[in-house]
Enzyme design. Sequence first.
Site, PDB file in Angstrom:
ATOM      1  N   ASP A  16     -12.625 -25.417  -4.191  1.00 50.68           N
ATOM      2  CA  ASP A  16     -12.064 -26.423  -3.292  1.00 50.68           C
ATOM      3  C   ASP A  16     -10.545 -26.272  -3.283  1.00 50.68           C
ATOM      4  OD1 ASP A  16     -11.799 -28.580  -1.647  1.00 50.68           O
ATOM      5  OD2 ASP A  16     -12.404 -30.093  -3.113  1.00 50.68           O
ATOM      6  N   ASP A 110     -11.884 -25.429   3.843  1.00 47.53           N
ATOM      7  CA  ASP A 110     -11.212 -25.394   2.544  1.00 47.53           C
ATOM      8  C   ASP A 110     -12.119 -25.485   1.327  1.00 47.53           C
ATOM      9  OD1 ASP A 110     -11.907 -28.001   3.152  1.00 47.53           O
ATOM     10  OD2 ASP A 110     -10.165 -28.874   2.152  1.00 47.53           O
ATOM     11  N   GLU A 111     -13.429 -25.377   1.500  1.00 47.16           N
ATOM     12  CA  GLU A 111     -14.302 -25.385   0.322  1.00 47.16           C
ATOM     13  C   GLU A 111     -15.585 -24.619   0.588  1.00 47.16           C
ATOM     14  OE1 GLU A 111     -16.169 -29.088  -0.899  1.00 47.16           O
ATOM     15  OE2 GLU A 111     -15.664 -30.006   1.029  1.00 47.16           O
TER      16      GLU A 111
END
Length: 369
Positions: A16, A110-111
């Site tokens: 993350d 983003d993860e």
Amino acid sequence: MENTRHIPQRKIIHVDMDAFYASVEQLDNPELRGKPIAVGGSSQRGVVAAASYEARKFGVRSAMSSVLAKRNCPDLIFVKARFDRYKEISQKIRAVFYAYTDLVEPLSLDEAYLDVTINKKGNPSATLIAKEIRQRILEETGLHASAGISINKFIAKVASDINKPNGQKTVNPEEVLQFLEDLDIRKFYGVGKVTAEKMYQLGIFTGKDLKTKSVAFLTEHFGKSGGYYYDVVRGIHKSEVKPHRIPKSVGAERTFSENLSSEIFMLERLDHIAAELERRLKKADIAGKTITLKIKYSDFTLNTRSKTLPYFIADKDLILETAKELLYQEELQNSVRLLGISLANLNTDKKETAKTGEEAILVQLKFDF
């Protein structure tokens, strides 16, 4: 301590990025570094998409109204979102992931989850792989990432928050049950604010408390989610890392610059939303049966209304016809700031069932993390 013999063990990493959108803005503009910034609109109707860690110290959070964010942090700097730039960096990050495994399941820009049980580097330690990945992301993008490492997706997801920002947490197989028992119920992935409050009222404050409740009790109070809570607190989460995630629903929505108080004005907006939804459905070659109309009122109260048709649709006119029916289903409670339409019960669900059927055969593995 319970026997973990029946818990499927894989080596899962959840990566993350730390305050991704805000960190990208600080990376590209050195003048913003060390300052409280929010990505999003600063207008009366604006919403925070992301906040830097400097802003989070003042209670600024994503999905917060810009007015409240500014009230919490008077020195807050608003920056307009640049999604093309975020996607560009996200692609570099994913390239790092694929250097280690093809089993990558992105959750957003983003993860992502990575299954490194068997990996391209031949490295038996998921902990060392996570550390290496985070270092490579820093070298190639200038951004920090955090990671959680454990035997399944649920625990890895929870663990990635433990040492944020710029840290990682490994929950080894023999530590899983104790880790979950000690965990605050608010930290359980899938337990939101409303559910947490309900659990508090039932005397459930930690994983240990949750573990004392029977599956019948949990199902009675939380419906289908009850079985999920019963399993995950015992370290059981069979969901595999799926490189090609099949969407459960497709939707489109709009927030208005001025509140709408009449259904007549809303119909025009719904026409545009239905057209956008049709475009997304046709691009993905998807159709669905269940249409949901989302209404967010000026006081931020959320209302959803759904209808399931006997056939699959992806056509704008049919979507709009059902959305209109749902709009007139009951009287509006207030003026409206947002409308959305989504389509679920998709024609991809059979494919999903076929794929998840493979989970019936699970191999017990022993290894170091």
